[in-house]
Design an enzyme around this catalytic site. Structure first.
Site, PDB file in Angstrom:
ATOM      1  N   GLU A 146       0.473  -1.628   4.574  1.00 33.84           N
ATOM      2  CA  GLU A 146       0.752  -0.511   4.597  1.00 33.84           C
ATOM      3  C   GLU A 146       1.973   0.018   5.137  1.00 33.84           C
ATOM      4  O   GLU A 146       2.876   0.427   4.410  1.00 33.84           O
ATOM      5  CB  GLU A 146       0.047   0.524   5.716  1.00 33.84           C
ATOM      6  CG  GLU A 146       0.151   2.081   5.705  1.00 33.84           C
ATOM      7  CD  GLU A 146      -0.767   2.866   6.815  1.00 33.84           C
ATOM      8  OE1 GLU A 146      -1.868   2.554   7.086  1.00 33.84           O
ATOM      9  OE2 GLU A 146      -0.228   3.825   7.025  1.00 33.84           O
TER      10      GLU A 146
ATOM     11  N   THR B 184      -3.848  11.261  10.479  1.00 33.36           N
ATOM     12  CA  THR B 184      -4.084  12.072  11.736  1.00 33.36           C
ATOM     13  C   THR B 184      -2.715  12.908  11.791  1.00 33.36           C
ATOM     14  O   THR B 184      -2.620  13.849  12.462  1.00 33.36           O
ATOM     15  CB  THR B 184      -4.272  11.351  13.020  1.00 33.36           C
ATOM     16  OG1 THR B 184      -3.034  10.212  12.801  1.00 33.36           O
ATOM     17  CG2 THR B 184      -5.545  10.709  12.953  1.00 33.36           C
TER      18      THR B 184
ATOM     19  N   GLU C  49     -13.130   2.725   5.429  1.00 33.68           N
ATOM     20  CA  GLU C  49     -13.032   2.150   6.760  1.00 33.68           C
ATOM     21  C   GLU C  49     -14.130   2.315   7.606  1.00 33.68           C
ATOM     22  O   GLU C  49     -14.563   1.496   8.300  1.00 33.68           O
ATOM     23  CB  GLU C  49     -11.804   2.804   7.517  1.00 33.68           C
ATOM     24  CG  GLU C  49     -10.447   2.631   7.148  1.00 33.68           C
ATOM     25  CD  GLU C  49      -9.368   3.549   7.537  1.00 33.68           C
ATOM     26  OE1 GLU C  49      -9.426   4.483   7.235  1.00 33.68           O
ATOM     27  OE2 GLU C  49      -8.559   3.075   8.358  1.00 33.68           O
TER      28      GLU C  49
ATOM     29  N   ARG D 248      -7.806  -1.673   8.903  1.00 37.00           N
ATOM     30  CA  ARG D 248      -9.136  -0.944   8.731  1.00 37.00           C
ATOM     31  C   ARG D 248      -9.917  -0.563   9.647  1.00 37.00           C
ATOM     32  O   ARG D 248     -10.425  -0.979  10.800  1.00 37.00           O
ATOM     33  CB  ARG D 248     -10.221  -1.948   7.981  1.00 37.00           C
ATOM     34  CG  ARG D 248     -11.273  -1.262   7.059  1.00 37.00           C
ATOM     35  CD  ARG D 248     -11.862  -2.407   6.234  1.00 37.00           C
ATOM     36  NE  ARG D 248     -12.531  -1.807   5.020  1.00 37.00           N
ATOM     37  CZ  ARG D 248     -13.197  -2.484   4.026  1.00 37.00           C
ATOM     38  NH1 ARG D 248     -13.072  -3.700   4.292  1.00 37.00           N
ATOM     39  NH2 ARG D 248     -13.763  -1.863   3.226  1.00 37.00           N
TER      40      ARG D 248
ATOM     41  N   ARG E 238      -5.301   7.608  16.879  1.00 36.25           N
ATOM     42  CA  ARG E 238      -6.581   7.319  16.448  1.00 36.25           C
ATOM     43  C   ARG E 238      -7.599   6.666  17.395  1.00 36.25           C
ATOM     44  O   ARG E 238      -8.801   7.159  17.154  1.00 36.25           O
ATOM     45  CB  ARG E 238      -6.420   6.697  14.959  1.00 36.25           C
ATOM     46  CG  ARG E 238      -7.788   6.938  14.089  1.00 36.25           C
ATOM     47  CD  ARG E 238      -7.895   6.402  12.878  1.00 36.25           C
ATOM     48  NE  ARG E 238      -7.502   7.111  11.778  1.00 36.25           N
ATOM     49  CZ  ARG E 238      -7.997   8.249  11.106  1.00 36.25           C
ATOM     50  NH1 ARG E 238      -9.464   8.426  11.458  1.00 36.25           N
ATOM     51  NH2 ARG E 238      -7.624   8.851  10.230  1.00 36.25           N
TER      52      ARG E 238
ATOM     53  N   GLN F 149       0.772  -1.154  -0.117  1.00 38.12           N
ATOM     54  CA  GLN F 149       0.108  -0.144  -0.045  1.00 38.12           C
ATOM     55  C   GLN F 149       1.013   1.148   0.061  1.00 38.12           C
ATOM     56  O   GLN F 149       0.482   2.434  -0.526  1.00 38.12           O
ATOM     57  CB  GLN F 149      -0.888  -0.040   1.301  1.00 38.12           C
ATOM     58  CG  GLN F 149      -1.809  -1.176   1.340  1.00 38.12           C
ATOM     59  CD  GLN F 149      -2.711  -1.127   2.650  1.00 38.12           C
ATOM     60  OE1 GLN F 149      -2.542  -1.882   3.286  1.00 38.12           O
ATOM     61  NE2 GLN F 149      -3.400   0.021   3.022  1.00 38.12           N
TER      62      GLN F 149
HETATM   63  N1  MTE Z   1     -11.286  -2.736   0.096  1.00 43.44           N
HETATM   64  C1  MTE Z   1     -10.844  -3.878  -0.482  1.00 43.44           C
HETATM   65  N2  MTE Z   1     -11.593  -4.589  -1.516  1.00 43.44           N
HETATM   66  N3  MTE Z   1      -9.586  -4.242  -0.305  1.00 43.44           N
HETATM   67  C2  MTE Z   1      -8.897  -3.514   0.522  1.00 43.44           C
HETATM   68  O1  MTE Z   1      -7.523  -3.780   0.893  1.00 43.44           O
HETATM   69  N4  MTE Z   1      -8.903  -1.672   2.356  1.00 43.44           N
HETATM   70  C3  MTE Z   1      -9.557  -0.969   3.312  1.00 43.44           C
HETATM   71  C4  MTE Z   1     -10.585  -0.123   2.588  1.00 43.44           C
HETATM   72  N5  MTE Z   1     -11.381  -0.926   1.711  1.00 43.44           N
HETATM   73  C5  MTE Z   1      -9.296  -2.331   1.419  1.00 43.44           C
HETATM   74  C6  MTE Z   1     -10.825  -2.000   0.937  1.00 43.44           C
HETATM   75  C7  MTE Z   1      -8.695   0.042   4.082  1.00 43.44           C
HETATM   76  S1  MTE Z   1      -7.742  -0.529   5.318  1.00 43.44           S
HETATM   77  C8  MTE Z   1      -8.703   1.487   3.787  1.00 43.44           C
HETATM   78  S2  MTE Z   1      -7.575   2.434   4.606  1.00 43.44           S
HETATM   79  C9  MTE Z   1      -9.097   1.937   2.214  1.00 43.44           C
HETATM   80  O2  MTE Z   1      -9.929   0.943   1.818  1.00 43.44           O
HETATM   81  C10 MTE Z   1      -7.968   2.457   1.587  1.00 43.44           C
HETATM   82  O3  MTE Z   1      -8.407   2.732   0.376  1.00 43.44           O
HETATM   83  P1  MTE Z   1      -9.264   4.202  -0.007  1.00 43.44           P
HETATM   84  O4  MTE Z   1      -8.565   5.216   0.832  1.00 43.44           O
HETATM   85  O5  MTE Z   1      -9.232   4.431  -1.499  1.00 43.44           O
HETATM   86  O6  MTE Z   1     -10.520   4.060   0.598  1.00 43.44           O
HETATM   87  N1  HPA Z   2      -4.835   6.189   8.995  1.00 42.33           N
HETATM   88  C1  HPA Z   2      -3.999   5.253   8.154  1.00 42.33           C
HETATM   89  N2  HPA Z   2      -2.980   4.965   8.065  1.00 42.33           N
HETATM   90  C2  HPA Z   2      -2.067   5.857   8.700  1.00 42.33           C
HETATM   91  C3  HPA Z   2      -2.483   7.080   9.361  1.00 42.33           C
HETATM   92  C4  HPA Z   2      -3.872   7.195   9.445  1.00 42.33           C
HETATM   93  O1  HPA Z   2      -4.406   8.065  10.190  1.00 42.33           O
HETATM   94  N3  HPA Z   2      -1.589   7.744   9.736  1.00 42.33           N
HETATM   95  C5  HPA Z   2      -0.245   7.134   9.406  1.00 42.33           C
HETATM   96  N4  HPA Z   2      -0.905   6.005   8.489  1.00 42.33           N
HETATM   97 MO1  MOS Z   3      -6.238   1.442   6.050  1.00 42.24          MO
HETATM   98  S1  MOS Z   3      -5.930   0.351   7.943  1.00 42.24           S
HETATM   99  O1  MOS Z   3      -5.750   3.157   6.720  1.00 42.24           O
HETATM  100  O2  MOS Z   3      -5.002   0.767   5.356  1.00 42.24           O
END
Ligand code: MTE
Ligand code: HPA
Ligand code: MOS
Length: 750
Positions: free
Chosen positions: A226, A434, A706, A336, A304, A191
């Site tokens: 991540e 954050t 999330e 998540r 968080r 990620q």
């Molecule tokens: N959805 C799918 N299908 N696969 C994933 O790995 N990750 C989740 C969420 N939805 C995820 C998912 C997490 S932890 C986050 S932070 C967000 O997607 C990241 O993508 P976005 O910032 O585009 O929402």
């Molecule tokens: N959310 C998710 N991932 C992160 C953050 C946060 O606030 N800060 C650093 N990595």
């Molecule tokens: Mo989502 S836990 O911020 O990759």
């Protein structure tokens, strides 16, 4: 628009790291990890393994030419252990061989002698022994000390929520190829491509421009990639640096489960004070986060937890403290919700306890404390465009809560061996990293001379469909058809210095950059078109692959404008940078405005417990969710459903288990149960809350990745209610997950 990957996904044609054609001379890597959770390494004997036919070389910390250090926030994590090991599964060496089978055989031939040291597996134990990652953090608002004495009711309690395995379908992995002059190219399932690039450069002792990281897409990340996609890529990179041959490393499921960190387990202690009319006057929590053996992202996750400790309620007097407790587990990491769910679970437990003791329904307390416009969060941000009450009352009305409750109570009156429970779960989740400096992104757009467009951003596609959203933005601003736009892989040489795709902010941050870049291109193309049409630029617009003049379609096509722009030597590429405005946070005061906006919603959960066997079914989850103005409702509802299932799994059946010796016991899918189609809710109904959306969200379409995970917390309390309906003597434990075993014990306790 459908997810642009759906066609290749269902045909099995989508490419992942493991699908890459590898060079003929490529070697296979395999990590050798600690078979003990804590101890001094007395000796490691690699001789038999090294002598095995087909083993190229075994790498250890001694082969690191830069720094043997991969800690992101705190430099406390070696890539490979040196003279001590701190968790079961900690990388010690990296075997490179001709085939995976040979590498595995070699791994079994390594002999290690470890002088064992005491093992800590729980946060409580770590706190008692003073074992911490860093200093504790505290948020406070008002004055809790004075206000408890003015409360009609004061209750205290302890809660526990367990960890959670990410279980991305695609395990961690990478493929690393040497380039000229000591440069390397890493294809990683991460990620955070920049994090991989930066860490590889540091460990190899080379500048970042010699490391190119490319990400095709992930088979799921959920936070688990991540930070924790980095070590494997860096190990392979070290091997490539020495061998000058490509190295591929895909973790098998067992290795992935054992060696990677998970959602943080939390033990928490709360004190809640309420007035006679059930207003929460004061709330204190001490959170003990089980961080594992190194910091990883724990400090940010702990933070968080504090941000979300009051969920979607207004509490005038708050004091929350979080300790990141150092234990001998694999470093726990982003998952998540990023600590938010753990925070929100505690206030829901506190409300449940208060409701039980006072003798009212949980929802009476929830309802009178919902956030209102201009309420202050404990971290100083003033709530605006609040949808807490609106989503709550819309859910009650649209789903006819009274009727649902009546059905539950009628059912319970008529049935002895089955009991139903129903719960409400409101959420409020802050959108932005954050850590304010992380809230930025870039996009690089090329319009090719045939009119087709390539879009590069820092966004990583991991199934959340961010690429589809990026395509929608580009197509919308440029006024061209979807088939003219292609989303490129995420690559550090095209888009540099990226924040990880995380914090649900990927579409907002990268989408805004795409929007800016496309707008700049359109400004330039309008000049070209105005000459073609002898019209003023301000009258022109681009739509449906044509130029429109005063909103009337002309016969000048997009392609004609691009061809003309080439002749006039107009630049057809653009790079844009977006940084979220307004947000700020002062850690010395623990006050500020860290979030661009909040996402709200309310879920109603109904369950049926089989009171002979302790098993349960989730009958229905009915949700009113604040999407803002969704730019793709199909995708967004998919995110709600996926997050909900994951949240329910965390709260009900997914039970991470470590032995006292720190060994992962739930180390396979036979011992770690995640929701499948049979345990998923029978009905999930999601209604979008009608709102204006928010300008800080891409096209007013709020972040969705999330927040809906926390609807899953509702399942815990619905099950608890059903257990209470069967057994009046049941004493709530506030101990998640509420597994069938715990339910069964609860049903029959005296
Ligand atoms: N959805 C799918 N299908 N696969 C994933 O790995 N990750 C989740 C969420 N939805 C995820 C998912 C997490 S932890 C986050 S932070 C967000 O997607 C990241 O993508 P976005 O910032 O585009 O929402
Ligand atoms: N959310 C998710 N991932 C992160 C953050 C946060 O606030 N800060 C650093 N990595
Ligand atoms: Mo989502 S836990 O911020 O990759």
């Amino acid at each position: 628009m459908k997810n642009i990957d759906s066609f290749t996904h269902v045909r099995g044609e989508s490419l992942f790291v493991d699908d890459l054609m590898i060079r003929q001379d490529a070697l296979i890597g395999l990590c050798y990890d600690s078979p003990k959770a804590h101890g001094k390494i007395i000796s490691v004997d690699y001789s038999k393994a090294e002598a095995l036919e087909g083993v190229e070389r075994i790498f250890t910390y001694k082969d690191v030419l830069g720094e043997n250090q991969i800690g992101g926030i705190i430099p406390d994590e070696p890539l490979w252990a040196e003279d001590e090991v701190h968790f079961w599964g900690q990388p010690i060496a990296f075997i490179v061989a001709k085939t995976e089978a040979i590498a595995k055989k070699a791994r079994a031939l390594i002999n290690i002698e470890i002088e064992e040291l005491p093992v800590i597996t729980t946060a409580k134990e770590a706190k008692e022994k003073g074992s911490f990652i860093n200093a504790p953090r505290s948020f406070s608002l008002g004055n809790t000390n004075d206000s408890f004495s003015n409360c009609e009711y004061v209750f205290e309690g302890e809660t526990f929520s367990n960890g959670q395995e990410h279980l991305y379908l695609e395990t961690q992995g990478c493929y690393v190829v040497p380039q000229e002059n000591g440069s390397i190219k890493i294809t990683s399932s991460t990620q955070g491509p920049t994090q991989v690039q930066k860490t590889a450069a540091k460990v190899l002792g080379i500048p970042m421009h010699k490391v190119e990281v490319d990400v095709i897409r992930l088979g799921g990340g959920f936070g688990g990639k991540e930070d924790q996609a980095t070590p494997w890529a860096v190990m392979a990179a070290v091997a490539v640096q020495h061998l000058n041959k490509p190295v591929k490393y895909m973790l098998n499921r067992h290795d992935d489960l054992r060696m990677t960190g998970k959602r943080h387990p939390y033990s928490s202690f709360f004190k809640i004070g309420l007035t006679k009319d059930l207003k929460i006057k004061a709330f204190e929590v001490e959170f003990l986060q089980n961080s594992g053996a190194a910091a990883d992202l724990s400090p940010a996750i702990a933070e968080r937890t504090l941000f979300h400790a009051t969920n979607s309620y207004f509490v005038p007097n708050v004091k929350t403290t979080v300790y990141s407790c150092k234990t001998n587990l694999p470093p726990n990491t982003a998952f998540r919700g990023f600590g938010g769910p753990q925070g929100m679970f505690v206030i829901e437990c506190a409300i449940a306890k208060a409701a039980d003791e006072i003798g009212v329904d949980r929802k009476e307390i929830q309802e009178v404390n919902l956030l209102a416009e201009n309420d202050e969060f404990s971290y100083g941000q003033i709530a605006n465009e609040v949808q807490a009450k609106k989503s709550w009352f819309t859910a009650k009305e649209k789903f006819q809560l009274e009727k649902l409750e009546q059905e539950v109570s009628d059912f319970n009156d008529k049935n002895i061996h089955f009991k139903k429970g129903i719960s409400l779960m409101p959420i409020a989740f802050g959108i932005s990293f954050t850590n304010t400096p992380m809230n930025h992104a870039r996009a690089l757009i090329h319009i090719y001379q045939d009119g087709s467009v390539g879009v590069s951003t820092g966004a990583v596609e991991m199934g959340q469909s961010v690429n589809t959203k990026m395509l929608q933005v580009a197509q919308d601003v440029l006024g061209i058809s979807a088939d003219k736009v292609k989303l490129e892989t995420t690559n550090t040489t095209r888009v540099a210095n990226t924040s990880p795709s995380a914090a649900s902010s990927t579409a907002d941050l990268n989408g805004k950059a795409v929007e800016m870049a496309c707008n700049s291109l359109i400004d330039r193309l309008k000049v070209v078109a105005s000459k073609l049409l002898s019209s003023e630029e301000k009258n022109l617009s681009f739509k449906d692959d044509f130029v429109f003049n005063d909103d009337k379609k002309t016969d000048v096509t997009w392609n004609a404008v691009i061809a003309q722009a080439m002749l006039e030597r107009v630049a057809l590429s653009e790079n844009a940078h977006y940084a979220t405005p307004i947000i700020h946070f002062d850690k010395s005061k623990e006050k500020g405005h860290p979030f661009a906006y909040h996402v709200y919603g309310t879920a109603i959960t109904i369950v049926t417990v089989d009171c002979l066997r302790g098993i349960y079914e989730i009958d229905a989850v009915k949700i009113v969710h604040d999407f803002g103005k969704s730019m793709n409702l199909g995708i967004d509802i998919g995110q709600v459903e996926g997050a909900l299932a994951q949240g329910i799994g965390w709260m009900t059946m997914e039970e991470i288990s470590y032995g006292k010796d720190g060994r992962l016991l739930s180390n396979a899918l036979s011992t770690y149960k995640v929701p499948d189609i049979f345990s998923a809710p029978k009905i999930v109904e999601t209604i979008p809350l009608e709102t204006e959306g928010n300008d800080m969200a891409i096209q007013k379409s709020k972040a969705v990745g999330e927040p809906p995970l926390m609807y899953g917390i509702g399942a815990y309390f619905a099950i608890e209610q059903a257990v209470k309906a069967f057994n009046k003597n049941y004493k709530p434990r506030y101990h998640a997950p509420f597994t069938p075993e715990k339910v069964l014990m609860g049903l029959y306790e005296k």
